[in-house]
Design a protein around this motif. Structure first.
Motif, PDB file in Angstrom:
ATOM      1  N   ALA A  14       6.101   0.381  -0.681  1.00 38.64           N
ATOM      2  CA  ALA A  14       5.095   1.438  -0.830  1.00 38.64           C
ATOM      3  C   ALA A  14       5.312   2.581   0.144  1.00 38.64           C
ATOM      4  CB  ALA A  14       3.697   0.859  -0.636  1.00 38.64           C
ATOM      5  N   GLU A  15       6.102   2.341   1.176  1.00 38.54           N
ATOM      6  CA  GLU A  15       6.270   3.345   2.227  1.00 38.54           C
ATOM      7  C   GLU A  15       6.807   4.645   1.635  1.00 38.54           C
ATOM      8  OE1 GLU A  15       8.348   3.689   6.646  1.00 38.54           O
ATOM      9  OE2 GLU A  15       8.860   2.066   5.287  1.00 38.54           O
ATOM     10  N   TYR A  19       0.024   5.718  -2.133  1.00 40.12           N
ATOM     11  CA  TYR A  19      -0.556   4.383  -2.281  1.00 40.12           C
ATOM     12  C   TYR A  19      -1.566   4.337  -3.415  1.00 40.12           C
ATOM     13  CZ  TYR A  19       1.499   3.699   2.351  1.00 40.12           C
ATOM     14  OH  TYR A  19       2.372   3.607   3.405  1.00 40.12           O
ATOM     15  N   TYR A  22      -0.864   3.121  -7.056  1.00 40.26           N
ATOM     16  CA  TYR A  22      -0.826   1.699  -7.417  1.00 40.26           C
ATOM     17  C   TYR A  22      -2.203   1.169  -7.810  1.00 40.26           C
ATOM     18  CZ  TYR A  22       3.851   1.757  -5.435  1.00 40.26           C
ATOM     19  OH  TYR A  22       5.166   2.057  -5.183  1.00 40.26           O
ATOM     20  N   ASP A 278      -4.869   8.051   0.106  1.00 41.88           N
ATOM     21  CA  ASP A 278      -3.577   7.560   0.596  1.00 41.88           C
ATOM     22  C   ASP A 278      -3.643   7.199   2.077  1.00 41.88           C
ATOM     23  OD1 ASP A 278      -2.410   7.743  -1.873  1.00 41.88           O
ATOM     24  OD2 ASP A 278      -1.419   9.658  -1.501  1.00 41.88           O
ATOM     25  N   GLY A 282      -3.230   3.511   3.069  1.00 39.71           N
ATOM     26  CA  GLY A 282      -1.975   3.405   3.811  1.00 39.71           C
ATOM     27  C   GLY A 282      -2.085   2.687   5.138  1.00 39.71           C
ATOM     28  N   ASP A 285       0.713  -1.087   4.542  1.00 39.77           N
ATOM     29  CA  ASP A 285       1.955  -0.699   3.881  1.00 39.77           C
ATOM     30  C   ASP A 285       2.674  -1.986   3.502  1.00 39.77           C
ATOM     31  OD1 ASP A 285       4.022   0.901   2.951  1.00 39.77           O
ATOM     32  OD2 ASP A 285       5.102   0.778   4.847  1.00 39.77           O
ATOM     33  N   TYR A 297      -3.317  -3.069  -4.035  1.00 38.36           N
ATOM     34  CA  TYR A 297      -3.964  -1.790  -3.738  1.00 38.36           C
ATOM     35  C   TYR A 297      -5.223  -1.575  -4.582  1.00 38.36           C
ATOM     36  CZ  TYR A 297      -0.324  -0.547  -0.475  1.00 38.36           C
ATOM     37  OH  TYR A 297       0.514  -0.540   0.617  1.00 38.36           O
TER      38      TYR A 297
END
Length: 749
Positions: A14-15, A19, A22, A278, A282, A285, A297
């Protein structure tokens, strides 16, 4: 499905990604009264936002306001609903239409999920019968609407203030509509109103107000059910935009809240919302397979919606709130729409670990609730609601104080609030305070036969809550006589243990156990579960429960039996099969009922008895079988983030079995890699590179590169920043974590 994913895909990182991409806000929407797959709705909102927006398929007042297999939309509703069972308050709706179609049946339009976009910060749908595209993007207290119309002389926007008492006024010279709704489902003072303001960015061609679905003369109406009808002549593709905000304080404050949109375009607000989401998501991660990433997520999104902000900012920028307890406008924070019976278990511990500054505000809000009502809340929406049992506010308050998240200057006051709430009962709402506290304090349990429902569940939760009170009392240096009293009461769970069944059982006032007794009977002495589920509600003293059962071996046998006993049940207390029972029955995991909260910590208890590999197996089974990023993605009520937070914690490989302790019990991570970015700048880095659907067992665990044999992590370990390396295997390691020194905390130790 997941096994296939493991075989066919590489884990996703995901980095560097968005985010929020998802998140599936439609997860859990294929629900109905008799069977829940989440009982959620697509909340288009900011994290912990005061106002949510949603597309509405259900009729006005229906708690199941958006159901995935309903294909007609009636409007876009501002909502504050925490649960369909609690229902909504402060609601009104907006709907663009072609033709003068006012009431919800006339204006409803067919739509397709294929022409629907749902993000946490943005929603779009094509309304087929009107040939209109509707878009929404919100802030905390306001929202931007954008409607793309066809070529028509009969384009309208319907404003529906809802029934049960509402007000509307059109102000053509300002392109503005104001109104209020009093529609609620309880938990409000007599002067409750939700005031709204709508500003159109194009001057309309016509302005009307309506009552009971019929256009009326004039520009202002106050009656049972009123609204407005705003007309436009449009070219194809023409966009009509509206800025909307509301307030529980008044019209002036609603105008002030509208400034959250000031100087921003629709797309700028949308992009700002994406960035807010995000940043919030985030904090975690993770690296997992794609479907697992979507599930993770989506669950995290649900975990940061509630409790909602119920405060606003005055002209000087200071927080103020309408009190849903006394009807006054007062300074300071207020939060609502959560039931602590659900969320004390791991939702609030998740906030304490990952979002502590938010929970610090929530704790200040809890103190305001106490000042305004005389009690800490237990189920608030927006004020006290008659729902569930226990004084689990003690757990929510204690966990934050014990971790020094609560501002020090209010810790003592919150402790006093805990004492008051534990020794009193709300005169109207028996779920606030302790119903039956007189019996509990005198006898050491709430009797089964004195007219207090679900007495055993109350006793077990009161005992744990008393342990929480004692921990805070010790931390604050209260007298030994005071803390010893609550420590003594923390042993009260023992008064309901029936050694002939090795289970908890209701007890009559004369000291005799209830009879007859069916361990598979739902409700009765328990709450939304049976004795097999509630026996494990001794969060603070699992070793003490083992001692009552006679041995670790017997304890493990009883845990095993939950999965071995077929999903049979006795529903006679309810008179019908409630949805929680049906959800247990269909999951093919015996009598394990993960779809409801009382048993959600149970699997982790194997760690207290030297057989952690069984926890690892059953946790993986639960994560893989019972969660999907799909409309039927939950195995029961999601309940304000609790069932979602369980997945977030369990995916990482640990879980707060006993909030207010400093420990997280180890499970089996689902992630291949995860980084938790803590507010203090430190990081929790978790690696499990060999994770797959077969490798569910921990072969070896290292903390900061040193082998680690305990069955728990401490808050101190995690908050300092830590690297956790899991070596996973398809075979159980029956040597690791088997000695008493490895076991998590119990009061009896």
């Amino acid at each position: 499905m997941l096994a296939l994913a493991y075989g066919g895909y590489s884990p996703v990182k995901a980095e560097g990604k968005n985010y929020s991409d998802y998140v599936n806000p439609l997860m859990g929407k294929l629900s109905e009264h008799q069977l829940s797959t989440g009982n959620t709705y697509p909340a288009i909102a900011r994290p912990w936002g005061m106002n949510f927006w949603m597309p509405q398929t259900g009729k006005m007042g229906d708690g199941w306001a958006y159901v995935y297999d309903n294909y007609r939309l009636r409007g876009f509703k501002q909502t504050h609903q925490p649960s369909p069972w609690i229902n909504d308050y402060g609601m009104f709706a907006i709907m663009p239409v072609k033709g003068m179609k006012i009431n919800e049946e006339e204006r409803a339009s067919w739509f397709s999920h294929k022409a629907e976009v749902a993000k946490p910060y943005y929603y779009s749908v094509y309304l087929a019968e009107h040939d209109i595209i509707a878009e929404i993007t919100p802030t905390d207290r306001a929202a931007y609407f954008r409607f793309t119309f066809p070529e028509t002389d009969e384009g309208y926007i319907v404003i529906d203030s809802y029934d049960r008492g509402s007000y509307i006024k059109v102000i053509p010279e300002e392109n503005k509509i104001i109104g209020y709704t009093t529609r609620n489902s309880g938990g409000v003072p007599e002067n409750f109103k939700n005031y709204f303001v709508i500003v159109l960015e194009k001057t309309p061609d016509s302005w009307s107000v309506w009552k009971d679905g019929k256009v009326c003369d004039g520009k202002e109406l106050q009656d049972e059910h009123v609204g407005a009808l705003i007309g436009f002549k449009t070219k194809r593709g023409e966009k009509i935009q509206a800025r909307v905000a509301s307030s529980f304080i008044g019209f002036e404050q609603a105008e002030r809240n509208l400034k959250e949109l000031e100087g921003k375009s629709f797309d700028q607000v949308k992009e700002e919302g994406r960035k807010v989401w995000d940043k919030t998501l985030g904090v975690f991660d993770v690296e997992m397979d794609l479907d697992e990433m979507r599930t993770f997520y989506s669950c995290l999104y649900r975990s940061v919606l509630f409790p909602r902000r119920f405060y606003e900012f005055d002209a000087s920028g200071k927080p103020v709130h309408y009190s849903p307890y006394n009807g006054k406008v007062l300074p300071g924070y207020m939060f609502t729409d959560t039931g602590f019976w659900d969320t004390f278990r791991c939702l609030f511990p998740l906030l304490n670990l990952a979002y502590p500054s938010m929970n610090a505000q929530i704790q200040e809000g809890l103190l305001n609730t106490y000042k305004e009502s005389g009690f800490l809340p237990e189920w608030a929406s927006p004020g006290p609601r008659g729902c569930m049992v226990g004084t689990n506010s003690a757990s929510v308050v204690a966990d934050a104080i014990m971790k020094d998240i609560t501002p020090k200057e209010i810790q003592e006051a919150l402790y006093e609030a805990m004492l008051k709430t534990a020794n009193d009962c709300h005169p109207q709402v028996k779920s606030t305070g302790r119903f039956g506290y007189e019996y509990y304090n005198e006898l050491g349990y709430v009797p089964y036969n004195v007219g207090i429902n679900e007495s055993a569940a109350r006793t077990l939760e009161y005992a744990y809550d008393d342990w929480c009170i004692a921990q805070v009392g010790k931390k604050l240096g209260r007298s030994a006589s005071e803390t010893d009293l609550y420590l003594k009461r923390a042993h009260n769970y023992k008064n309901l243990f029936d050694p002939s069944h090795n289970l908890m059982r209701g007890k009559n006032k004369d000291g005799q156990f209830q009879s007859p007794f069916n361990p598979l009977k739902w409700g009765d002495a328990f709450t939304e579960g049976n004795s097999w589920h509630y026996t494990w509600s001794v969060f603070h003293d699992v070793k003490g429960l083992q001692n009552l059962m006679g041995s670790r071996e017997t304890f493990v046998h009883m845990l095993d039996s939950v999965f071995a006993v077929p999903p049979i049940f006795d529903e006679s207390y309810y008179g019908s099969v409630i949805h929680e029972i049906r959800e247990m029955q269909i999951m093919n995991m015996g009598n394990y009922a993960h779809g409801n909260q009382p048993v959600q910590h149970m699997i982790y208890l194997y760690n207290y008895a030297g057989e952690p590999w069984k926890a690892q197996y059953w946790l993986r089974q639960t994560m893989e079988k019972m969660y999907r990023p799909t409309p039927d993605g939950y195995c029961g009520d999601e309940d304000n983030g609790q069932t979602s937070a369980w997945y977030v914690f369990s995916s990482l490989g640990f879980y707060p079995v006993c909030p207010a302790s400093d420990q997280y019990v180890i499970g089996a991570p689902l992630v291949r890699k995860a980084t938790v970015n803590l507010e203090n700048g430190k990081k929790i880095v978790i690696t499990a590179p060999d994770n797959n659907s077969e490798n569910c067992y921990i072969k070896k665990l290292k903390m900061n590169k040193k082998e680690y044999d305990k069955n728990y992590f401490t808050y101190e370990d995690l908050i300092k920043g830590v690297t956790l390396q899991f070596d996973m295997s398809d075979k159980p390691n029956t040597q690791r974590g088997t000695k008493a020194a490895a076991f998590p905390y119990s009061m009896s130790e």
